[in-house]
Scaffold this active site. Structure first.
Site, PDB file in Angstrom:
ATOM      1  N   ALA A   1     -24.029  31.988  48.531  1.00  0.00           N
ATOM      2  CA  ALA A   1     -24.774  32.605  49.629  1.00  0.00           C
ATOM      3  C   ALA A   1     -23.917  32.798  50.875  1.00  0.00           C
ATOM      4  O   ALA A   1     -24.135  33.739  51.632  1.00  0.00           O
ATOM      5  CB  ALA A   1     -25.999  31.755  49.963  1.00  0.00           C
ATOM      6  N   THR A   2     -22.942  31.919  51.095  1.00  0.00           N
ATOM      7  CA  THR A   2     -22.072  32.092  52.265  1.00  0.00           C
ATOM      8  C   THR A   2     -21.303  33.399  52.181  1.00  0.00           C
ATOM      9  O   THR A   2     -21.249  34.168  53.151  1.00  0.00           O
ATOM     10  CB  THR A   2     -21.093  30.907  52.390  1.00  0.00           C
ATOM     11  OG1 THR A   2     -21.838  29.721  52.697  1.00  0.00           O
ATOM     12  CG2 THR A   2     -20.067  31.156  53.486  1.00  0.00           C
TER      13      THR A   2
ATOM     14  N   ASN B   1     -33.456  26.194  56.013  1.00  0.00           N
ATOM     15  CA  ASN B   1     -32.832  25.198  55.141  1.00  0.00           C
ATOM     16  C   ASN B   1     -32.963  23.765  55.633  1.00  0.00           C
ATOM     17  O   ASN B   1     -32.711  22.826  54.877  1.00  0.00           O
ATOM     18  CB  ASN B   1     -31.346  25.522  54.954  1.00  0.00           C
ATOM     19  CG  ASN B   1     -30.588  25.534  56.268  1.00  0.00           C
ATOM     20  OD1 ASN B   1     -30.953  26.239  57.205  1.00  0.00           O
ATOM     21  ND2 ASN B   1     -29.511  24.769  56.348  1.00  0.00           N
TER      22      ASN B   1
ATOM     23  N   GLN C   1     -32.615  29.355  50.216  1.00  0.00           N
ATOM     24  CA  GLN C   1     -33.549  28.232  50.091  1.00  0.00           C
ATOM     25  C   GLN C   1     -34.952  28.694  49.684  1.00  0.00           C
ATOM     26  O   GLN C   1     -35.863  27.869  49.570  1.00  0.00           O
ATOM     27  CB  GLN C   1     -33.625  27.474  51.419  1.00  0.00           C
ATOM     28  CG  GLN C   1     -32.333  26.816  51.839  1.00  0.00           C
ATOM     29  CD  GLN C   1     -32.004  25.556  51.048  1.00  0.00           C
ATOM     30  OE1 GLN C   1     -32.735  25.166  50.152  1.00  0.00           O
ATOM     31  NE2 GLN C   1     -30.889  24.921  51.384  1.00  0.00           N
TER      32      GLN C   1
ATOM     33  N   SER D   1     -28.257  32.019  46.058  1.00  0.00           N
ATOM     34  CA  SER D   1     -27.312  30.996  45.617  1.00  0.00           C
ATOM     35  C   SER D   1     -27.829  30.333  44.357  1.00  0.00           C
ATOM     36  O   SER D   1     -29.031  30.068  44.234  1.00  0.00           O
ATOM     37  CB  SER D   1     -27.132  29.943  46.722  1.00  0.00           C
ATOM     38  OG  SER D   1     -26.346  28.862  46.268  1.00  0.00           O
ATOM     39  N   ALA D   2     -26.928  30.026  43.415  1.00  0.00           N
ATOM     40  CA  ALA D   2     -27.345  29.406  42.158  1.00  0.00           C
ATOM     41  C   ALA D   2     -27.614  27.920  42.304  1.00  0.00           C
ATOM     42  O   ALA D   2     -28.565  27.391  41.727  1.00  0.00           O
ATOM     43  CB  ALA D   2     -26.272  29.622  41.086  1.00  0.00           C
ATOM     44  N   HIS D   3     -26.811  27.219  43.094  1.00  0.00           N
ATOM     45  CA  HIS D   3     -26.890  25.755  43.081  1.00  0.00           C
ATOM     46  C   HIS D   3     -28.076  25.197  43.855  1.00  0.00           C
ATOM     47  O   HIS D   3     -28.309  23.990  43.865  1.00  0.00           O
ATOM     48  CB  HIS D   3     -25.571  25.125  43.569  1.00  0.00           C
ATOM     49  CG  HIS D   3     -25.386  25.101  45.049  1.00  0.00           C
ATOM     50  ND1 HIS D   3     -25.584  23.967  45.806  1.00  0.00           N
ATOM     51  CD2 HIS D   3     -24.997  26.060  45.914  1.00  0.00           C
ATOM     52  CE1 HIS D   3     -25.320  24.225  47.071  1.00  0.00           C
ATOM     53  NE2 HIS D   3     -24.970  25.492  47.160  1.00  0.00           N
TER      54      HIS D   3
ATOM     55  N   THR E   1     -12.294  39.051  38.946  1.00  0.00           N
ATOM     56  CA  THR E   1     -12.753  38.779  37.590  1.00  0.00           C
ATOM     57  C   THR E   1     -14.043  37.970  37.624  1.00  0.00           C
ATOM     58  O   THR E   1     -14.132  36.939  38.293  1.00  0.00           O
ATOM     59  CB  THR E   1     -11.684  37.988  36.810  1.00  0.00           C
ATOM     60  OG1 THR E   1     -10.479  38.757  36.762  1.00  0.00           O
ATOM     61  CG2 THR E   1     -12.164  37.687  35.390  1.00  0.00           C
TER      62      THR E   1
ATOM     63  N   CYS F   1     -23.907  21.618  55.127  1.00  0.00           N
ATOM     64  CA  CYS F   1     -22.673  22.197  55.671  1.00  0.00           C
ATOM     65  C   CYS F   1     -22.268  21.530  56.974  1.00  0.00           C
ATOM     66  O   CYS F   1     -21.141  21.674  57.433  1.00  0.00           O
ATOM     67  CB  CYS F   1     -22.843  23.700  55.879  1.00  0.00           C
ATOM     68  SG  CYS F   1     -24.091  24.141  57.102  1.00  0.00           S
TER      69      CYS F   1
END
Length: 390
Positions: free
Chosen positions: A75-76, A156, A184, A204-206, A244, A330
Site C-alpha cells: 500500500a505504501t 489505521n 485497512q 495491501s495483502a498482509h 518482474t 510504521c
C-alpha cells in the site's frame, strides 16, 4: 517465555495456511515458478494464468475490473504511485490537493514532498475525539485548482470509517480525482469502487491474511493515461509499474482476498461482540476514554487512552500479556505521540497513554477474558482498585 496474546492485527496478519500452501506451490520446480512475462513456454504461461486469476480475485473484492488492478509492493508504493503519478501531470498548472491530518504516513510524507515541489495541500482537521472527516469539510476545501482528494476509508489507528461515497459524489461533481487508501478496509467492509465514485484505491495483502511485500493499486480505466509511471523498465502492468511479477506473492494476495470476500459480514458480527466485551471490561478497571467514533467504525479496532493513577500500571500489564500497539506499526519506533491522536485533540499525555487493540481471525473471547482477569489481579495486588468478588 510465555507467548503473548496477539492483538495487533492492524499491524499485520498471519498468512492463512490455505494461502501459504498456494504461495509455496509457486516457488519450487514442481510448481508454477515461471516468470509470467515469459510467453514462449508453458512455465511462463502457467504463471501468467495464476497472476491473472489473482488479479480477478482482488478486483472482485472491490467491485472493479481486473484490467484496472496494478500490482505493487504494498500500500505504501500504491499510495506513492497514486499521488505522485497524478501530480506529475500537473507540474505547471493546477496544484491543489485535499487530504487530512490523520492519514497514514505514506500519504502525509508524500504530501510533504509534493509541498516542496510547489503543490498546495489542505489538511482537513478531523472531528475531535471521533476522527470523522465530514463531506462538508471536503466541500468547503475544494478550490478551482483542486486536482486530487486523498482520504482513507478506515483509519489505521482508530478504525473510524470515512463517508467515501458522499465525498466521491463531490469529487465527481467537481471533476476531481479521488484516491482512497483502503489498506485497512479491504476484507472488513463491503467495497464497490463504482458506487463510491473512487478513481484510485490502494490495497495491501498482509492486512488481509496474505504475504508482506505485495499490494495493488486500483486505477479506473478512464484515468490510466493520467498516471505518470514512477518505476520504469519493461512496461509491465499496463506501463504503470515495471518489474518482474512475484508470482508467489501475487497468488497469496489473490487467495487471501478471495477468502476474505466470503465472510466479511459474519466476521464483523463476531468481532463486534469481542470489541464490546473488551471495551466494557476496560471501563471497569478505571478511567478510560475511547479514541475514535463509537458507531461509525469497523469492529477490528479498539483504541483507548487510560487516565488517572492506574494508567501506567494498566498499560504496563497489558503489554506483559498481549501484543498491542501504541500507534501505527510504521511509527512504533518513534517515541513521539501518535499524530492521529494529537489531531483528534487528545493531550500529549493521553496520546502517550493510548493502546490500540486490533482483533482478527484467531482472536477468541477466551483471550480477552484472560487479559481482563490478569489485569484485575494485578490491580488488586497493587491495592489501587477494589473489585467486588465475582
Amino acid at each position: 517465555m510465555t507467548k503473548l496474546i496477539y492483538l495487533d492485527y492492524a499491524a499485520t496478519t498471519p498468512v492463512l495456511p490455505e494461502v501459504s500452501d498456494e504461495i509455496v506451490r509457486c516457488l519450487s520446480f514442481d510448481g508454477d515458478f515461471g516468470n509470467p512475462a515469459s510467453q514462449s513456454h508453458h512455465y511462463g504461461l502457467d504463471a501468467e494464468k495464476l497472476v491473472e486469476r489473482s488479479r480477478q480475485y482482488v478486483a472482485e473484492l472491490i467491485g472493479a475490473d481486473s484490467k484496472e488492478m496494478i500490482w505493487t509492493s504494498g500500500a505504501t508504493e500504491s499510495n506513492n504511485l497514486a499521488l505522485k503519478g497524478i501530480t506529475a501531470q500537473h507540474q505547471h498548472q493546477n496544484k491543489h490537493i485535499i487530504t487530512s491530518l490523520i492519514e497514514h504516513k505514506a500519504i502525509l510524507d508524500t504530501c510533504a514532498e509534493l509541498e516542496e515541489q510547489g503543490f498546495e495541500i489542505t489538511y482537513l482537521q478531523p472531528e475531535p475525539y471521533t476522527g470523522l472527516i465530514r463531506p462538508e469539510q471536503v466541500q468547503q476545501a475544494i478550490q478551482a485548482n483542486t486536482i486530487l482528494i486523498s482520504l482513507m476509508l478506515v483509519n489505521n489507528e482508530i478504525g473510524t470509517l470515512t463517508d467515501i461515497q458522499a465525498i466521491g459524489e463531490l469529487a465527481q461533481q467537481h471533476n476531481i480525482i479521488l484516491h482512497v487508501d483502503a489498506a485497512q478496509a479491504a476484507g472488513k467492509v463491503e467495497i464497490d469502487v463504482d458506487a463510491l465514485h473512487v478513481d484510485l484505491m490502494s490495497l495491501s495483502a498482509h492486512k488481509v491474511y496474505g504475504p508482506k511485500g505485495i499490494g495493488a493499486l486500483y486505477v479506473r480505466r478512464s484515468i490510466q493515461r493520467q498516471i505518470k509511471t514512477q518505476i520504469h523498465g519493461g512496461g509491465h502492468e499496463r506501463g504503470l509499474r515495471s518489474g518482474t511479477l512475484a508470482t508467489h506473492q501475487i497468488v497469496g494476495m489473490g487467495e487471501a482476498f478471495h477468502r476474505a470476500a466470503q465472510h466479511i459480514q459474519r466476521e464483523q458480527v463476531r468481532l463486534r461482540q469481542l470489541r464490546h466485551y473488551l471495551w466494557t471490561s476496560l471501563q471497569e478497571l478505571g478511567s478510560v476514554v475511547l479514541n475514535g467514533h463509537p458507531q461509525q467504525n469497523v469492529a477490528n479496532y479498539l483504541n483507548v487512552s487510560f487516565k488517572g493513577e492506574n494508567a501506567d500500571l494498566i498499560i504496563e500489564n497489558i503489554k506483559k500479556i498481549a501484543a498491542v500497539s501504541s500507534s501505527s506499526a510504521c511509527n512504533s519506533k518513534n517515541p513521539a505521540p501518535s499524530h492521529v491522536l494529537i489531531a483528534l485533540g487528545r493531550s500529549t499525555e493521553l496520546a502517550q497513554q493510548a493502546i490500540r487493540f486490533s482483533f482478527g481471525a484467531y482472536t477468541a473471547i477466551e483471550d480477552l477474558q484472560y487479559l481482563v482477569k490478569q489485569l484485575k489481579q494485578q490491580l488488586q495486588k497493587s491495592n489501587f482498585v477494589e473489585f467486588a468478588s465475582s
